[in-house]
Scaffold this motif. Structure first.
Motif, PDB file in Angstrom:
ATOM      1  N   PHE A  94       0.815  -1.258  -0.082  1.00  0.00           N
ATOM      2  CA  PHE A  94       0.166   0.026   0.074  1.00  0.00           C
ATOM      3  C   PHE A  94       0.847   1.242  -0.031  1.00  0.00           C
ATOM      4  O   PHE A  94       0.583   2.087  -0.704  1.00  0.00           O
ATOM      5  CB  PHE A  94      -0.914   0.023   1.198  1.00  0.00           C
ATOM      6  CG  PHE A  94      -2.063   0.971   1.253  1.00  0.00           C
ATOM      7  CD1 PHE A  94      -3.077   0.678   0.791  1.00  0.00           C
ATOM      8  CD2 PHE A  94      -1.733   2.360   1.746  1.00  0.00           C
ATOM      9  CE1 PHE A  94      -4.301   1.704   0.519  1.00  0.00           C
ATOM     10  CE2 PHE A  94      -2.679   3.197   1.663  1.00  0.00           C
ATOM     11  CZ  PHE A  94      -3.940   2.843   0.871  1.00  0.00           C
ATOM     12  N   ALA A  95       2.027   1.111   0.848  1.00  0.00           N
ATOM     13  CA  ALA A  95       2.876   2.550   0.853  1.00  0.00           C
ATOM     14  C   ALA A  95       3.645   2.607  -0.130  1.00  0.00           C
ATOM     15  O   ALA A  95       3.987   3.633  -0.625  1.00  0.00           O
ATOM     16  CB  ALA A  95       3.855   2.323   2.031  1.00  0.00           C
ATOM     17  N   ALA A  96       3.927   1.564  -1.103  1.00  0.00           N
ATOM     18  CA  ALA A  96       4.813   1.519  -2.264  1.00  0.00           C
ATOM     19  C   ALA A  96       4.015   1.952  -3.427  1.00  0.00           C
ATOM     20  O   ALA A  96       4.590   2.690  -4.228  1.00  0.00           O
ATOM     21  CB  ALA A  96       5.471   0.510  -2.648  1.00  0.00           C
ATOM     22  N   GLY A  97       2.317   1.796  -3.526  1.00  0.00           N
ATOM     23  CA  GLY A  97       1.703   2.125  -4.540  1.00  0.00           C
ATOM     24  C   GLY A  97       2.060   3.794  -4.619  1.00  0.00           C
ATOM     25  O   GLY A  97       1.537   4.405  -3.681  1.00  0.00           O
ATOM     26  N   GLU A  98       2.025   4.241  -5.883  1.00  0.00           N
ATOM     27  CA  GLU A  98       2.394   5.675  -5.933  1.00  0.00           C
ATOM     28  C   GLU A  98       0.840   6.213  -5.705  1.00  0.00           C
ATOM     29  O   GLU A  98       0.513   7.413  -4.954  1.00  0.00           O
ATOM     30  CB  GLU A  98       2.345   6.294  -7.424  1.00  0.00           C
ATOM     31  CG  GLU A  98       3.857   6.154  -7.689  1.00  0.00           C
ATOM     32  CD  GLU A  98       4.009   5.985  -9.084  1.00  0.00           C
ATOM     33  OE1 GLU A  98       3.292   6.721 -10.014  1.00  0.00           O
ATOM     34  OE2 GLU A  98       4.306   4.881  -9.609  1.00  0.00           O
ATOM     35  N   GLN A  99      -0.261   5.578  -6.150  1.00  0.00           N
ATOM     36  CA  GLN A  99      -1.692   6.061  -5.873  1.00  0.00           C
ATOM     37  C   GLN A  99      -2.358   4.998  -5.291  1.00  0.00           C
ATOM     38  O   GLN A  99      -2.831   4.280  -6.056  1.00  0.00           O
ATOM     39  CB  GLN A  99      -2.257   6.655  -7.336  1.00  0.00           C
ATOM     40  CG  GLN A  99      -1.252   7.740  -7.856  1.00  0.00           C
ATOM     41  CD  GLN A  99      -1.545   7.811  -9.354  1.00  0.00           C
ATOM     42  OE1 GLN A  99      -1.566   6.621 -10.109  1.00  0.00           O
ATOM     43  NE2 GLN A  99      -2.119   8.904  -9.853  1.00  0.00           N
ATOM     44  N   ALA A 100      -2.576   4.823  -4.081  1.00  0.00           N
ATOM     45  CA  ALA A 100      -3.284   3.965  -3.428  1.00  0.00           C
ATOM     46  C   ALA A 100      -4.640   4.703  -2.503  1.00  0.00           C
ATOM     47  O   ALA A 100      -4.380   5.859  -2.095  1.00  0.00           O
ATOM     48  CB  ALA A 100      -2.522   3.258  -2.482  1.00  0.00           C
ATOM     49  N   ALA A 101      -5.628   3.856  -2.490  1.00  0.00           N
ATOM     50  CA  ALA A 101      -6.782   4.374  -1.637  1.00  0.00           C
ATOM     51  C   ALA A 101      -7.230   3.204  -0.892  1.00  0.00           C
ATOM     52  O   ALA A 101      -7.501   2.147  -1.515  1.00  0.00           O
ATOM     53  CB  ALA A 101      -7.846   4.711  -2.764  1.00  0.00           C
ATOM     54  N   CYS A 102      -7.565   3.407   0.449  1.00  0.00           N
ATOM     55  CA  CYS A 102      -8.059   2.571   1.319  1.00  0.00           C
ATOM     56  C   CYS A 102      -9.510   2.998   1.386  1.00  0.00           C
ATOM     57  O   CYS A 102      -9.763   4.172   1.676  1.00  0.00           O
ATOM     58  CB  CYS A 102      -7.334   2.491   2.597  1.00  0.00           C
ATOM     59  SG  CYS A 102      -7.962   1.143   3.835  1.00  0.00           S
ATOM     60  N   TYR A 103     -10.309   1.903   1.330  1.00  0.00           N
ATOM     61  CA  TYR A 103     -11.835   2.384   1.399  1.00  0.00           C
ATOM     62  C   TYR A 103     -12.452   1.331   2.148  1.00  0.00           C
ATOM     63  O   TYR A 103     -12.425   0.159   1.926  1.00  0.00           O
ATOM     64  CB  TYR A 103     -12.359   2.173  -0.107  1.00  0.00           C
ATOM     65  CG  TYR A 103     -13.879   2.021  -0.201  1.00  0.00           C
ATOM     66  CD1 TYR A 103     -14.576   3.222   0.174  1.00  0.00           C
ATOM     67  CD2 TYR A 103     -14.553   0.884  -0.536  1.00  0.00           C
ATOM     68  CE1 TYR A 103     -15.993   3.374  -0.159  1.00  0.00           C
ATOM     69  CE2 TYR A 103     -15.842   1.162  -0.696  1.00  0.00           C
ATOM     70  CZ  TYR A 103     -16.767   1.998  -0.394  1.00  0.00           C
ATOM     71  OH  TYR A 103     -17.979   2.061  -0.781  1.00  0.00           O
ATOM     72  N   GLY A 104     -13.110   1.777   3.195  1.00  0.00           N
ATOM     73  CA  GLY A 104     -14.023   0.810   4.051  1.00  0.00           C
ATOM     74  C   GLY A 104     -15.555   1.240   4.057  1.00  0.00           C
ATOM     75  O   GLY A 104     -15.807   2.459   3.722  1.00  0.00           O
ATOM     76  N   ARG A 105     -16.628   0.374   4.187  1.00  0.00           N
ATOM     77  CA  ARG A 105     -17.872   0.543   4.232  1.00  0.00           C
ATOM     78  C   ARG A 105     -18.598  -0.357   5.174  1.00  0.00           C
ATOM     79  O   ARG A 105     -18.156  -0.510   6.173  1.00  0.00           O
ATOM     80  CB  ARG A 105     -18.444   0.504   2.887  1.00  0.00           C
ATOM     81  CG  ARG A 105     -19.734   1.409   2.295  1.00  0.00           C
ATOM     82  CD  ARG A 105     -19.874   2.897   2.949  1.00  0.00           C
ATOM     83  NE  ARG A 105     -20.054   2.655   4.337  1.00  0.00           N
ATOM     84  CZ  ARG A 105     -21.407   2.745   4.885  1.00  0.00           C
ATOM     85  NH1 ARG A 105     -22.428   2.705   4.049  1.00  0.00           N
ATOM     86  NH2 ARG A 105     -21.743   2.932   6.106  1.00  0.00           N
ATOM     87  N   LEU A 106     -19.772  -0.778   4.990  1.00  0.00           N
ATOM     88  CA  LEU A 106     -20.682  -1.113   6.026  1.00  0.00           C
ATOM     89  C   LEU A 106     -19.846  -2.312   6.900  1.00  0.00           C
ATOM     90  O   LEU A 106     -19.983  -2.080   8.173  1.00  0.00           O
ATOM     91  CB  LEU A 106     -22.000  -1.890   5.371  1.00  0.00           C
ATOM     92  CG  LEU A 106     -22.967  -1.709   6.180  1.00  0.00           C
ATOM     93  CD1 LEU A 106     -23.375  -0.154   6.681  1.00  0.00           C
ATOM     94  CD2 LEU A 106     -24.368  -2.290   5.678  1.00  0.00           C
ATOM     95  N   GLY A 107     -19.056  -3.101   6.342  1.00  0.00           N
ATOM     96  CA  GLY A 107     -18.185  -4.202   7.317  1.00  0.00           C
ATOM     97  C   GLY A 107     -17.325  -3.353   8.228  1.00  0.00           C
ATOM     98  O   GLY A 107     -17.150  -4.011   9.114  1.00  0.00           O
TER      99      GLY A 107
END
Ligand SMILES: Nc1nc2c(c(=O)[nH]1)N[C@H]1C(S)=C(S)[C@@H](COP(=O)(O)OP(=O)(O)OC[C@H]3O[C@@H](n4cnc5c(=O)[nH]c(N)nc54)[C@H](O)[C@@H]3O)O[C@H]1N2
Ligand SMILES: Nc1nc2c(c(=O)[nH]1)N[C@H]1C(S)=C(S)[C@@H](COP(=O)(O)OP(=O)(O)OC[C@H]3O[C@@H](n4cnc5c(=O)[nH]c(N)nc54)[C@H](O)[C@@H]3O)O[C@H]1N2
Ligand code: SF4
Ligand SMILES: [Mo]
Length: 742
Positions: free
Chosen positions: A289-302
């Motif tokens: 995740f840190a190495a990816g230039e463009q990364a997004a962490c997304y959480g929802r109902l769970g």
């Protein structure tokens, strides 16, 4: 053929805002299809879009107000309904005080212009007992973004820039079926596939191998309710391995050291068994995740409707901030709505309410009580006890936790008023049912959702067919007027009074246009009424607006209406500087509420469950229907029964239950019998039942739904189990026992 017409609008049945074209002939809806000219959805729709026609056609959908009488339901006129409701409610308020009348707003209200009139009705009610569906949904995200960025919700929720990201980590969401939530985007499956087609990765963390997991590059099972520990172990790995990069947030954060201290003991090794994900995998994911230039962490109902919802949402956001992905193209970004909600909200930073709920002292957020406190507030005698309720488009006896207890609570009310178009499991307890028109009969503007959209969009939805019934906003205004002693006044007169107040706030909050006065705004819009007037004002005041003539080529409602397929105002843009609204003016990385909740998490890690032989029950959404209210539509419920108890082969063998047999599922609060579906998609130790079913009540007018009854999973969810930080109900991760039903 005579009188044929094509009407463009947005489908209101989930958060994706797909453009549809409704074909109308001689006042009847002939067909609903995807609108290829919609710049956002380009023709994509899912099967639920057809509910626009099906709901309109449903002969069991109510068309006139119903009143309960000793002889049964009686149809009455709208004026009679307003008169009698206002008399009943005023009498209760006089006898027991303002808190005796409660209000509960449900999910479909978000997709109705009446959403803008919720504050109007709440003010007229003046009750502390207002509830909404947030506490079975988004509330932890509201609390977390409020504390870290300052609110107001949803204007300070960053969304994944999905069309540019190279690495999408999805924790507890199933956008391939739900089509996204707190992330408005048509064609979620296509957009997810495109991440991979661009050479990116999609990684899914979910106790079920979901439809999204199947599209993804990688899926990991996780034990329900353990996401906070998993995410904090990822955060700790970032510290340990020197991977922290603040990017756009550099110089704009508070509490980095305190955060590092707080997560010190959440080593991947310490949480691996608890979460069901190996320490090596946790470390590898953090590095990736840190190495990816463009990364997004997304959480929802769970990550929300679980025991540690606020902490889990915190973990999601920390991953984005600490890797420099906040406010970065391809990371997570703050949408800029053309009609901004901030113009209607106060300027003060988000704060948790000082008041707690009367009976169990649960947190209140933004003046709202959590729904899990609803039953006890009705059932527990004393000053402030709820004796009457106004329900706005909600079916809590199917959608809220421990619905059996809620049933007893609703049945005992002195007066129940439901703005709803079905006589269903909840409204059958009403004294008055006020059926406002179905979505195809009304215009709309997805005011709330455009704050969460992955592109900036402005689109007006036109009514395809007409209706004799008043729209929900007018009904709410009339009920409000009744409570203010203005019963019988003309709608326009009351609306003008209300608009003058709204305009005052909006002009005060205006940041874009110089020299604007309340008088100018009010007089420019004097001819219009209702939510259309509010939307027009917001568009004109907003960042793309005409500034009431100051920017002649800018947006007005008229211009938006003149572009029937919608206006695309482009991709997300960096705007962190104008977002942060905390007391300190910085992003708070370690809010006290979260840090103080960590001991509860540590306790749970060292003692995960008193009865670890129990199974954990989670939910599941169905592509063809939404929550509880589409089950009376034949085209959407035909075919295989989706309301099954999914069990892993390992547990099925252990428990002696076979595919297609019936199992009894029992929790602290109830028991149901459901048909079993054995599937390798489920993590061992976890069972899954969808929600919104259980249409087994004789007195409802839902003949199709009754024939496809299913079971109500919220007979099992427990209203005493909630995320203590936010008051959000635990809908996923309910301890249950499962046995063959004979
Ligand atoms: N166990 C479990 N429970 C859950 C969930 C879960 O995942 N698991 N999900 C939760 C979530 S996220 C949510 S948002 C809630 C939703 O729960 P609710 O807010 O209760 O929403 P619905 O179940 O869709 O019920 C909507 C009601 O509004 C009426 N209605 C629908 N559209 C209109 C309209 O346009 N006009 C009028 N007048 N009436 C209308 C319908 O007849 C129905 O009575 O459920 C929650 N409950
Ligand atoms: N077709 C359809 N679309 C809908 C709806 C619908 O009813 N039907 N409802 C709409 C509404 S109201 C909402 S709020 C959105 C919700 O949108 P999503 O959040 O995308 O929908 P869910 O399917 O509830 O996804 C939650 C996921 O979390 C997983 N999960 C359960 N417990 C845990 C846990 O402890 N940890 C982790 N990591 N995962 C867990 C579940 O297996 C599930 O896959 O969908 C909207 N869209
Ligand atoms: S995904 Fe389906 S339900 Fe959601 S807006 Fe699009 S067509 Fe409607
Ligand atoms: Mo929801």
């Amino acid at each position: 053929m005579a009188n044929q017409q094509s009407v463009s609008r947005v489908c209101p049945f989930c958060e994706a805002t797909c453009g549809v074209t409704i074909e109308v002939a001689d006042g009847a809806i002939v067909k609903v299809r995807g609108d290829r000219d919609d710049p956002f959805s380009r023709g994509f729709i899912c099967p639920k879009a057809h509910a626009l026609k099906e709901l309109y056609d449903d002969s069991e959908r109510l068309r006139r107000p119903l009143k309960r009488t000793p002889g049964g339901w009686q149809e009455i006129s709208w004026p009679q309904a307003y008169r009698e409701i206002s008399a009943r409610l005023l009498a209760i308020r006089k006898k027991c005080g303002p808190d005796a009348i409660g209000m509960y707003a449900g999910n479909p209200l978000v997709h109705d212009l009446a959403f803008l009139y919720l504050p109007v009705l709440a003010r007229a009610l003046g009750s502390r007992n207002v509830f909404n569906a947030g506490a079975i949904d988004t509330l932890p995200k509201e609390v977390q973004t409020g504390l870290m960025f300052g609110g107001p919700f949803p204007a300070t929720v960053p969304v994944p820039d999905i069309d540019r990201t190279k690495y999408l980590l999805i924790v507890g969401a199933n956008p391939a079926v739900s089509h996204g939530s707190l992330m408005t985007m048509p064609d979620a499956p296509g957009r997810l596939k495109n991440v991979i087609a661009r050479g990116g990765r999609v990684v899914v963390i979910d106790p079920r191998r979901t439809e999204t997991a199947r599209l993804a590059s990688k899926h990991h099972f996780i034990r329900p309710g353990t996401d906070a520990a998993f995410l904090l172990a990822m955060v700790r790995t970032l510290f340990e391995e020197g991977l922290i990069r603040l990017g756009a947030a550099t110089g704009m954060v508070n509490g980095l050291d305190s955060l590092q201290q707080s997560v010190r003991d959440f080593t991947p090794e310490a949480v691996a068994d608890y979460c069901g994900i190996s320490a090596a995998h946790i470390r590898r994911m953090a590095r990736e995740f840190a190495a990816g230039e463009q990364a997004a962490c997304y959480g929802r109902l769970g990550t929300c409707v679980q025991k540690f919802g606020t902490l889990a949402c915190w973990g999601v956001e920390l991953m984005n901030i600490l890797t420099g992905n906040l406010d970065r193209a391809g990371g997570v970004m703050f949408p800029r709505a053309a009609a901004p909600a901030t113009a209607l909200a106060g300027t003060r930073p988000f704060k948790l309410d000082r008041w707690k709920t009367r009976v169990s002292g649960q947190p209140r957020v933004g003046g709202m009580n959590p729904s899990s406190a609803m039953a006890e507030e009705m059932l527990t005698p004393g000053a402030g006890q709820v004796r009457a309720m106004i329900l706005l488009m909600t079916n809590p006896l199917r959608s809220a936790a421990h619905s059996r207890e809620l049933e007893a609570a609703f049945a005992g009310l002195e007066c129940l008023v439901a703005v709803d178009f079905y006589l269903n499991e909840t409204t059958r307890h009403a004294d008055f049912i006020l059926p406002t028109p179905s979505p195809a009969e009304q215009p709309n503007y997805e005011f709330g959702l455009y704050h969460l959209s992955v592109r900036t969009i402005a689109k007006w939805s036109w009514a395809a067919v007409s209706s004799d019934s008043p729209p929900a906003w007018e009904v709410m205004l009339k009920i409000g007027a009744g409570l203010l002693g203005l019963e019988g006044r003309a709608t326009k007169e009351v609306d003008d009074m209300m608009f003058a107040q709204v305009a005052q706030t909006a002009v005060k909050r205006n940041r874009h246009w110089e020299g604007l006065s309340v008088e100018e705004v009010v007089s420019s819009l004097a001819e219009s009424t209702g939510p259309e007037r509010v939307i027009d004002m917001l568009l004109r005041l907003g960042p793309y607006g005409d500034g009431f003539g100051r920017n002649p080529s800018g947006l007005t409602l008229g211009r938006v209406k003149g572009a029937p397929h919608g206006i695309d105002l482009g991709p997300l843009q960096p705007r962190l500087g104008e977002i942060i609204n905390t007391q300190s003016g910085k992003i708070e990385l370690a809010p006290t509420l979260m840090v103080n909740d960590l001991p509860r998490l540590r306790d749970h890690i060292s003692n995960p469950s008193a009865a670890s032989q129990e199974m954990l029950l989670i939910g599941r959404r169905n592509l063809r229907t939404s929550n509880s209210f589409m089950h009376n539509l034949p085209a959407l419920v035909k075919g295989r029964n989706p309301c099954t108890l999914q069990v892993s082969p390992h547990d099925a063998a252990r428990l002696g239950i076979a595919n297609g047999s019936a199992a009894r599922v029992t929790s602290r609060v109830g028991s149901v019998i459901a048909p079993v579906e054995v599937t390798g998609d489920l993590m061992p130790g976890v069972v899954s039942l969808p929600h919104g079913w259980g249409h087994d009540v004789e007195e409802t007018r839902l003949s199709v739904a009754k024939a496809h009854g299913g079971v109500n999973t919220n007979f099992l969810t427990d209203n005493q189990a909630y995320d203590t930080a936010s008051g959000t109900a635990v809908l996923f991760g309910t301890p249950v026992s499962v046995e063959p039903a004979h």
